[in-house]
Design a protein around this motif. Structure first.
Motif, PDB file in Angstrom:
ATOM      1  N   VAL A   1       4.759  11.640  -0.510  1.00  0.00           N
ATOM      2  CA  VAL A   1       4.894  10.988  -1.811  1.00  0.00           C
ATOM      3  C   VAL A   1       5.948  11.715  -2.643  1.00  0.00           C
ATOM      4  N   LYS A   2       5.918  13.047  -2.586  1.00  0.00           N
ATOM      5  CA  LYS A   2       6.898  13.833  -3.344  1.00  0.00           C
ATOM      6  C   LYS A   2       8.313  13.540  -2.850  1.00  0.00           C
ATOM      7  N   GLU A   3       8.476  13.397  -1.555  1.00  0.00           N
ATOM      8  CA  GLU A   3       9.792  13.076  -0.989  1.00  0.00           C
ATOM      9  C   GLU A   3      10.260  11.692  -1.444  1.00  0.00           C
ATOM     10  N   LEU A   4       9.367  10.718  -1.429  1.00  0.00           N
ATOM     11  CA  LEU A   4       9.720   9.358  -1.839  1.00  0.00           C
ATOM     12  C   LEU A   4      10.150   9.324  -3.305  1.00  0.00           C
ATOM     13  N   PHE A   5       9.356   9.935  -4.185  1.00  0.00           N
ATOM     14  CA  PHE A   5       9.661   9.896  -5.614  1.00  0.00           C
ATOM     15  C   PHE A   5      10.768  10.883  -5.980  1.00  0.00           C
ATOM     16  N   GLY A   6      10.955  11.910  -5.173  1.00  0.00           N
ATOM     17  CA  GLY A   6      12.002  12.895  -5.421  1.00  0.00           C
ATOM     18  C   GLY A   6      13.402  12.321  -5.335  1.00  0.00           C
ATOM     19  N   LYS A   7      13.546  11.172  -4.727  1.00  0.00           N
ATOM     20  CA  LYS A   7      14.854  10.509  -4.649  1.00  0.00           C
ATOM     21  C   LYS A   7      15.326  10.050  -6.023  1.00  0.00           C
ATOM     22  N   TYR A   8      14.396   9.918  -6.966  1.00  0.00           N
ATOM     23  CA  TYR A   8      14.725   9.380  -8.282  1.00  0.00           C
ATOM     24  C   TYR A   8      14.728  10.428  -9.386  1.00  0.00           C
ATOM     25  N   GLY A   9      14.269  11.632  -9.086  1.00  0.00           N
ATOM     26  CA  GLY A   9      14.275  12.700 -10.079  1.00  0.00           C
ATOM     27  C   GLY A   9      13.349  13.828  -9.669  1.00  0.00           C
ATOM     28  N   PRO A  10      13.391  14.944 -10.398  1.00  0.00           N
ATOM     29  CA  PRO A  10      12.549  16.094 -10.069  1.00  0.00           C
ATOM     30  C   PRO A  10      11.054  15.768 -10.212  1.00  0.00           C
ATOM     31  N   VAL A  11      10.275  16.135  -9.205  1.00  0.00           N
ATOM     32  CA  VAL A  11       8.835  15.893  -9.201  1.00  0.00           C
ATOM     33  C   VAL A  11       8.124  17.225  -9.418  1.00  0.00           C
ATOM     34  N   ASN A  12       7.292  17.296 -10.465  1.00  0.00           N
ATOM     35  CA  ASN A  12       6.539  18.523 -10.741  1.00  0.00           C
ATOM     36  C   ASN A  12       5.250  18.602  -9.939  1.00  0.00           C
ATOM     37  N   SER A  13       4.532  17.481  -9.831  1.00  0.00           N
ATOM     38  CA  SER A  13       3.270  17.529  -9.100  1.00  0.00           C
ATOM     39  C   SER A  13       2.910  16.151  -8.557  1.00  0.00           C
ATOM     40  N   VAL A  14       2.124  16.181  -7.487  1.00  0.00           N
ATOM     41  CA  VAL A  14       1.577  14.966  -6.880  1.00  0.00           C
ATOM     42  C   VAL A  14       0.084  15.209  -6.695  1.00  0.00           C
ATOM     43  N   ARG A  15      -0.734  14.315  -7.245  1.00  0.00           N
ATOM     44  CA  ARG A  15      -2.190  14.428  -7.093  1.00  0.00           C
ATOM     45  C   ARG A  15      -2.714  13.130  -6.496  1.00  0.00           C
ATOM     46  N   LEU A  16      -3.135  13.201  -5.246  1.00  0.00           N
ATOM     47  CA  LEU A  16      -3.720  12.036  -4.585  1.00  0.00           C
ATOM     48  C   LEU A  16      -5.231  12.131  -4.747  1.00  0.00           C
ATOM     49  N   VAL A  17      -5.842  11.073  -5.233  1.00  0.00           N
ATOM     50  CA  VAL A  17      -7.268  11.082  -5.561  1.00  0.00           C
ATOM     51  C   VAL A  17      -8.098  10.914  -4.296  1.00  0.00           C
ATOM     52  N   ARG A  18      -9.166  11.726  -4.217  1.00  0.00           N
ATOM     53  CA  ARG A  18     -10.087  11.689  -3.076  1.00  0.00           C
ATOM     54  C   ARG A  18     -11.489  11.328  -3.561  1.00  0.00           C
ATOM     55  N   ASP A  19     -12.253  10.723  -2.669  1.00  0.00           N
ATOM     56  CA  ASP A  19     -13.650  10.435  -2.945  1.00  0.00           C
ATOM     57  C   ASP A  19     -14.429  11.746  -2.932  1.00  0.00           C
ATOM     58  N   ARG A  20     -15.272  11.972  -3.924  1.00  0.00           N
ATOM     59  CA  ARG A  20     -15.998  13.253  -4.022  1.00  0.00           C
ATOM     60  C   ARG A  20     -16.976  13.459  -2.872  1.00  0.00           C
ATOM     61  N   LYS A  21     -17.603  12.384  -2.429  1.00  0.00           N
ATOM     62  CA  LYS A  21     -18.617  12.517  -1.381  1.00  0.00           C
ATOM     63  C   LYS A  21     -18.014  12.654   0.007  1.00  0.00           C
ATOM     64  N   THR A  22     -17.048  11.806   0.329  1.00  0.00           N
ATOM     65  CA  THR A  22     -16.511  11.778   1.699  1.00  0.00           C
ATOM     66  C   THR A  22     -15.248  12.608   1.868  1.00  0.00           C
ATOM     67  N   GLY A  23     -14.527  12.876   0.776  1.00  0.00           N
ATOM     68  CA  GLY A  23     -13.274  13.618   0.876  1.00  0.00           C
ATOM     69  C   GLY A  23     -12.086  12.769   1.306  1.00  0.00           C
ATOM     70  N   ARG A  24     -12.325  11.494   1.540  1.00  0.00           N
ATOM     71  CA  ARG A  24     -11.239  10.593   1.946  1.00  0.00           C
ATOM     72  C   ARG A  24     -10.396  10.202   0.740  1.00  0.00           C
ATOM     73  N   ARG A  25      -9.141   9.948   0.991  1.00  0.00           N
ATOM     74  CA  ARG A  25      -8.260   9.497  -0.084  1.00  0.00           C
ATOM     75  C   ARG A  25      -8.634   8.073  -0.484  1.00  0.00           C
ATOM     76  N   LYS A  26      -8.460   7.794  -1.768  1.00  0.00           N
ATOM     77  CA  LYS A  26      -8.835   6.482  -2.299  1.00  0.00           C
ATOM     78  C   LYS A  26      -7.682   5.495  -2.331  1.00  0.00           C
ATOM     79  N   GLY A  27      -6.465   5.938  -2.023  1.00  0.00           N
ATOM     80  CA  GLY A  27      -5.341   5.013  -1.983  1.00  0.00           C
ATOM     81  C   GLY A  27      -4.544   4.955  -3.273  1.00  0.00           C
ATOM     82  N   PHE A  28      -4.775   5.911  -4.176  1.00  0.00           N
ATOM     83  CA  PHE A  28      -3.957   5.977  -5.375  1.00  0.00           C
ATOM     84  C   PHE A  28      -3.799   7.422  -5.798  1.00  0.00           C
ATOM     85  N   GLY A  29      -2.851   7.651  -6.696  1.00  0.00           N
ATOM     86  CA  GLY A  29      -2.608   9.010  -7.141  1.00  0.00           C
ATOM     87  C   GLY A  29      -1.722   9.027  -8.374  1.00  0.00           C
TER      88      GLY A  29
END
Length: 156
Positions: free
Chosen positions: A82-110
Protein backbone atom coordinates in the motif's frame (compact mmCIF):
# COMPACT_ATOMS: atom_id res chain seq x y z
CA UNK A 1 18.63 -18.69 4.34
CA UNK A 2 18.86 -15.12 3.22
CA UNK A 3 20.05 -14.19 -0.23
CA UNK A 4 22.98 -11.97 0.92
CA UNK A 5 24.31 -14.79 3.11
CA UNK A 6 24.16 -17.25 0.22
CA UNK A 7 26.01 -14.84 -2.06
CA UNK A 8 28.77 -14.30 0.51
CA UNK A 9 29.01 -18.06 1.11
CA UNK A 10 29.34 -18.85 -2.61
CA UNK A 11 31.94 -16.13 -3.14
CA UNK A 12 33.84 -17.35 -0.06
CA UNK A 13 33.93 -20.94 -1.34
CA UNK A 14 35.09 -19.82 -4.78
CA UNK A 15 37.69 -17.55 -3.16
CA UNK A 16 38.91 -20.36 -0.93
CA UNK A 17 39.24 -22.67 -3.93
CA UNK A 18 41.23 -20.02 -5.81
CA UNK A 19 43.53 -19.37 -2.83
CA UNK A 20 44.18 -23.09 -2.32
CA UNK A 21 44.99 -23.59 -6.00
CA UNK A 22 47.13 -20.55 -6.63
CA UNK A 23 48.47 -19.33 -3.27
CA UNK A 24 49.21 -22.76 -1.79
CA UNK A 25 47.45 -21.92 1.51
CA UNK A 26 45.70 -24.18 4.01
CA UNK A 27 42.03 -24.69 3.04
CA UNK A 28 40.69 -23.25 6.34
CA UNK A 29 42.81 -20.11 6.02
CA UNK A 30 41.81 -19.77 2.37
CA UNK A 31 38.11 -20.09 3.24
CA UNK A 32 38.44 -17.51 6.03
CA UNK A 33 40.26 -15.10 3.71
CA UNK A 34 37.62 -15.65 1.00
CA UNK A 35 34.83 -14.96 3.52
CA UNK A 36 36.39 -11.69 4.58
CA UNK A 37 36.94 -10.54 1.00
CA UNK A 38 33.39 -11.54 0.01
CA UNK A 39 31.90 -9.71 3.00
CA UNK A 40 33.83 -6.53 2.19
CA UNK A 41 32.83 -6.68 -1.48
CA UNK A 42 29.19 -7.32 -0.59
CA UNK A 43 29.14 -4.48 1.97
CA UNK A 44 30.66 -2.04 -0.53
CA UNK A 45 28.21 -3.15 -3.21
CA UNK A 46 25.29 -2.70 -0.79
CA UNK A 47 26.22 0.92 -0.06
CA UNK A 48 25.89 1.87 -3.71
CA UNK A 49 22.69 -0.09 -4.34
CA UNK A 50 19.34 1.66 -4.93
CA UNK A 51 17.98 0.10 -1.74
CA UNK A 52 20.55 1.98 0.31
CA UNK A 53 19.73 5.17 -1.60
CA UNK A 54 16.06 4.85 -0.57
CA UNK A 55 16.99 5.73 3.01
CA UNK A 56 15.57 9.19 2.31
CA UNK A 57 12.08 7.71 1.89
CA UNK A 58 12.24 6.29 5.44
CA UNK A 59 12.28 9.80 6.91
CA UNK A 60 8.94 11.21 8.02
CA UNK A 61 7.39 13.98 5.94
CA UNK A 62 7.04 17.05 8.17
CA UNK A 63 4.82 19.36 6.10
CA UNK A 64 1.01 19.46 6.02
CA UNK A 65 -0.45 15.96 6.02
CA UNK A 66 -3.81 14.36 5.30
CA UNK A 67 -5.17 10.99 6.33
CA UNK A 68 -6.92 8.98 3.65
CA UNK A 69 -9.43 6.17 4.07
CA UNK A 70 -8.87 3.35 1.60
CA UNK A 71 -11.60 0.77 1.23
CA UNK A 72 -12.05 -2.47 -0.70
CA UNK A 73 -8.42 -3.47 -0.29
CA UNK A 74 -7.45 -7.08 -0.99
CA UNK A 75 -7.41 -9.03 2.28
CA UNK A 76 -3.89 -10.41 1.73
CA UNK A 77 -2.24 -7.07 1.03
CA UNK A 78 0.63 -5.82 3.20
CA UNK A 79 1.44 -2.33 4.44
CA UNK A 80 4.51 -2.16 2.19
CA UNK A 81 2.45 -2.75 -0.95
CA UNK A 82 0.00 0.00 0.00
CA UNK A 83 2.86 2.36 0.86
CA UNK A 84 4.46 1.66 -2.52
CA UNK A 85 1.19 2.30 -4.38
CA UNK A 86 0.46 5.60 -2.61
CA UNK A 87 4.14 6.61 -2.54
CA UNK A 88 3.94 7.25 -6.28
CA UNK A 89 1.88 10.36 -5.51
CA UNK A 90 3.76 11.78 -2.53
CA UNK A 91 5.59 11.01 0.72
CA UNK A 92 3.76 8.46 2.91
CA UNK A 93 4.21 8.76 6.69
CA UNK A 94 2.21 5.74 7.79
CA UNK A 95 -0.06 2.94 6.63
CA UNK A 96 -2.51 1.31 9.05
CA UNK A 97 -4.46 -1.67 7.76
CA UNK A 98 -7.36 -2.53 10.07
CA UNK A 99 -7.59 -6.04 11.50
CA UNK A 100 -10.41 -7.89 13.23
CA UNK A 101 -9.69 -8.01 16.98
CA UNK A 102 -10.85 -11.60 17.41
CA UNK A 103 -9.43 -13.31 14.32
CA UNK A 104 -6.52 -11.00 13.44
CA UNK A 105 -7.56 -11.03 9.79
CA UNK A 106 -7.50 -7.84 7.78
CA UNK A 107 -10.88 -6.22 7.21
CA UNK A 108 -10.15 -4.86 3.73
CA UNK A 109 -9.67 -1.20 4.60
CA UNK A 110 -7.07 1.05 6.12
CA UNK A 111 -5.72 4.54 6.60
CA UNK A 112 -2.77 6.25 4.94
CA UNK A 113 -1.16 9.39 6.31
CA UNK A 114 0.70 11.27 3.62
CA UNK A 115 1.55 14.75 2.35
CA UNK A 116 -1.50 16.87 1.68
CA UNK A 117 -0.61 17.52 -1.98
CA UNK A 118 0.17 13.83 -2.50
CA UNK A 119 -3.08 12.82 -0.82
CA UNK A 120 -5.08 15.04 -3.17
CA UNK A 121 -3.33 13.45 -6.18
CA UNK A 122 -3.79 9.96 -4.78
CA UNK A 123 -7.51 10.54 -4.17
CA UNK A 124 -8.07 11.70 -7.73
CA UNK A 125 -5.94 8.94 -9.32
CA UNK A 126 -6.66 5.93 -7.08
CA UNK A 127 -10.37 6.29 -6.31
CA UNK A 128 -12.14 3.66 -8.45
CA UNK A 129 -8.69 2.29 -9.40
CA UNK A 130 -8.45 -1.47 -10.09
CA UNK A 131 -5.77 -2.89 -7.80
CA UNK A 132 -5.19 -6.65 -7.53
CA UNK A 133 -8.67 -7.33 -8.97
CA UNK A 134 -10.36 -4.98 -6.47
CA UNK A 135 -11.76 -1.49 -7.11
CA UNK A 136 -10.33 0.84 -4.46
CA UNK A 137 -12.38 3.48 -2.68
CA UNK A 138 -10.20 6.41 -1.59
CA UNK A 139 -11.63 9.27 0.48
CA UNK A 140 -10.39 11.75 3.03
CA UNK A 141 -10.65 10.06 6.41
CA UNK A 142 -13.14 11.52 8.88
CA UNK A 143 -11.90 12.04 12.41
CA UNK A 144 -13.68 10.22 15.23
CA UNK A 145 -14.64 13.61 16.70
CA UNK A 146 -16.47 14.49 13.47
CA UNK A 147 -18.43 11.22 13.66
CA UNK A 148 -19.49 11.97 17.25
CA UNK A 149 -20.61 15.47 16.27
CA UNK A 150 -22.61 14.10 13.31
CA UNK A 151 -24.38 11.58 15.56
CA UNK A 152 -25.20 14.23 18.17
CA UNK A 153 -26.62 16.56 15.51
CA UNK A 154 -28.72 13.76 14.02
CA UNK A 155 -30.07 12.85 17.47
CA UNK A 156 -30.99 16.44 18.33
Amino acid sequence: MQKPFLIVLIIAILGAFAFVQFADLNAAIAFFTGSIIASVVFALQGKSSPIANNAVSVEQYTGPTMTLYVGNLPYRIHEGEVKELFGKYGPVNSVRLVRDRKTGRRKGFGFIEMSEAGAQKAMSKLNEFDFQERTLKVREAKSQDADKNDRQEAGA
